[in-house]
Design an enzyme around this catalytic site. Sequence first.
Site, PDB file in Angstrom:
ATOM      1  N   ASP A 329      -8.035  -7.517   1.023  1.00 55.91           N
ATOM      2  CA  ASP A 329      -7.302  -7.432  -0.230  1.00 55.91           C
ATOM      3  C   ASP A 329      -6.562  -8.747  -0.436  1.00 55.91           C
ATOM      4  OD1 ASP A 329      -6.241  -6.333  -2.528  1.00 55.91           O
ATOM      5  OD2 ASP A 329      -4.547  -5.421  -1.496  1.00 55.91           O
ATOM      6  N   ASP A 621      -3.525  -2.597   1.937  1.00 57.56           N
ATOM      7  CA  ASP A 621      -2.175  -2.064   2.047  1.00 57.56           C
ATOM      8  C   ASP A 621      -1.895  -0.946   1.059  1.00 57.56           C
ATOM      9  OD1 ASP A 621      -2.162  -3.518  -0.268  1.00 57.56           O
ATOM     10  OD2 ASP A 621      -0.581  -4.906   0.319  1.00 57.56           O
ATOM     11  N   ASP A 625      -6.903   1.299  -1.162  1.00 53.84           N
ATOM     12  CA  ASP A 625      -7.682   0.759  -0.050  1.00 53.84           C
ATOM     13  C   ASP A 625      -8.106   1.821   0.957  1.00 53.84           C
ATOM     14  OD1 ASP A 625      -7.445  -1.912  -0.937  1.00 53.84           O
ATOM     15  OD2 ASP A 625      -5.464  -2.065  -0.050  1.00 53.84           O
TER      16      ASP A 625
END
Length: 889
Positions: A329, A621, A625
Amino acid sequence: MSTHHWHSRPVADVASELETTLSTGLSRQEAADRLTRYGPNKLVEEKKKSIWAMVAEQFSDFLVIILLVAAALSFLLGEMLDAGAIMAIVILNAALGIVQEFKADQALSALKQLTAPTCRVLREGEVVSIDSRDLVPGDVVLLEAGDPVPADLRLTQSVMLRIDESLLTGESVPVEKDAGRLLKAETAMADRVNMAYMSTYVTFGRGQGVVIATGMQTEVGRIAGKLQEEEEEATPLQQRLSKFGKQLGVAMLIVCAVVGALGLFRGMGWLEVVMVAVSLAVATIPEGLPAVVTIVLAIGTKRMADRNAVIRRLSAVETLGSATVICSDKTGTLTRNQMTVTRLWLPEGWVDPNRKATVDEPHGLLLAAAALCSDASLSGEAGDYKSVGDPTETALVVAAAQAGLDKRQLEKQYPRLGEVPFSSERKRMTTFHHLTAEGITGVVKGAPDVVLRLTNRIRKGGETLPLSDADRAAIEAANHEMAGQGVRVLAVALTDPQARLEGDLERLEQDLIFVGLIGMTDPPRPETAPAVAEARKAGIRTIMITGDHVDTAVAIGREVGIVEAERSASYSGVQLDQMDDAALEEAVQKANVFARVSPEHKLRIVDALRRRGEIVAMTGDGVNDAPALKRADIGVAMGLSGTGVAKGASDMVLMDDNYATIVSAIEEGRTIYSNIQKFTFFLLSANLAELFIITAAMLTGRPLPLQPIHLLWINLITDSLPAIALGMEPSEPGVMERRPRDPRENVITRPMLIQMFIQAVLMTVAVLWAHSLGMAKDPANAAEMGSTYAFATITLAELVWAHSCRNTTKPVWTIGLFKNRFAWLATIMGVLLLVVVMTVPVLERVFQLHEVHTQDWLWIALFSLGVTAVMELVKTVMGGRFSDPAARR
């Protein structure tokens, strides 16, 4: 009831379909009826596995079944000691497995904790506070700053409403909501400005919305459903060890059948043949391997924790070391998750934003004006500033403070006398202050194109001059340059001084004086670029998968080195929707950046990579996700900024949110994998030698040199200590200069198999020779003395052989003979245990051994040391042929 594309439908149409009235909400009776129909607004947990199911799984392993059969046969033959020893080993391994199973998956529990406990709704025209679990579709919910969004809403009203959706979409900046907008059906979730989603929260303004989905039907609920559908997959190490175990078991059964047939052919009795079969089973199966793997992985877990990487699943230690791709990410992982002023443009040119300044200087005026025209507050002192408010405005306040212009002092000197607040329609904000003795000046901050349209003058060289076409072109060029780099740009301008403020203040926002442009980004962590480069050096590719805009993602990717010349392509979620699986597999080979993606896209990307044989580590996070973290070979969650959902779905948590920690963890993982190979090689080579010894004795018609209890003791006690020591071997030089191992490669490579065979033959010769010598030394007690010589020889030989296993290609004296002190401690402990067994009278009788003297020990030492000495000579001569191809570039 249709639940699709609410964002593309007018509010009246939405209310009509949901059979609700926006001005009064639902009646209490209708809400109760709908609660019965739709169920509570909560996430459903999957059914937990029963203890009996866990126990059954532990006893379903192929090698465990063989050991159980061996224990049963020993029991039927009256060999209670052997039967008890085998069952003790099986039960110990099962207990270790069940303990691991009891690590409950916290993902869904964390998702539940994210939902708001209470919310305000309209019921029969009254505003009431209810438990969020009692929300139903059609309820009208009221929102204000600080509120978590309790369900998925179609917004019906929005007044300067901004919602932080980073946990769901990955976008770092709060989204400005506009209830009146109608959007296309295919609009990505991150761009649906007329919607609000469960588990996000309001940062500014107020709003109202009608509930269109609750519980498992919300976007967060769909993620929870995905997590439930995901089954725990075996890691590459578990898969390879399981495959190797089955191959070992089948080979052992074939050997037992052949040896048994030969025994019957030679006239041996059934009971004797069965006893040989039990011995072969015990000799072949590495009983201590599961326990040693667990212990060594636990040691690796402690090492990683010392480097800020906390392991939730022990097998993740090895898997990370085998990773070939890191899907990362952007927000909070590669970047700081903190908007920061990085560019300042004045009519005089570019300026360093960190340079100290005063309000009288051009760039000081720019920063001071921007700080005054913001609602963020500042606390702390120089070097440790903290701010509260919208991320964009906090960036402005901190930038001004770092330049020496503390907002707290500015507000005392230039208090706010009036304001025209920001709105999504106006795209600007204005505050009024006594900046000069000439009167009250308005400070305007907003989108560059909007501010520039209202501007006809420019502040240049300390003077106010007419805005020329060249000036306008220069401003637009600077704006386009920053926007093309993924930088968020704000323009700052001033109004003419006013004697006093009265009437509609918005009328003063014209004929503005342009001051400058401020560029802000969520900058990369300083450690990210070196870490990405280190990963590439190790043959590991990094792919950015983010919910942010494509331009921003590409700019960050280029800055940290993720965007390479040969992989310059990038794809958006809309483009991914148009690809089938084959096209996506091709895309993941071309691009290192995927932006504006949804949770489903992340799953598809991970799946595409895994179909291509990659070992995928997924970092993240946010709530969005979680499914991909669970689907990946190893999920890596952020410890500081990560949600409980991400941590619960992950295998490893980075406590410092530092991408460089991933590289450290990979290095540790590679070392641990290499060590697992070493001690697996050691244990299996020892077991192969034991198998050869039993088989050779059977084929030559001689008494069995080793009894099942001897083999159990060696495999579970004596061999385990050196195996653990091999698991603590220091990292080899150049471990991060090797490419990742082929996921299809067995734990034991072909060169290792060759060495195992040579060593097993040498050890078989040594043990059988020692067995013969022992029987000849004391014919009256030939069986016991022969077994004593054989037992002592193979025990010492394996203790010494463990030192050779520290490196399969180089002689032990070239890698530092005393570098691994644990190996020497294991050798000393093993020798002491051997002496205890051979000298304590009770143990002598249990193990059916005979007393030995100094001369006997000399012969035993000669046979034992000779095996390793020959193998070290073989490695010296043939070391290059034993090298691992995967370790070479």
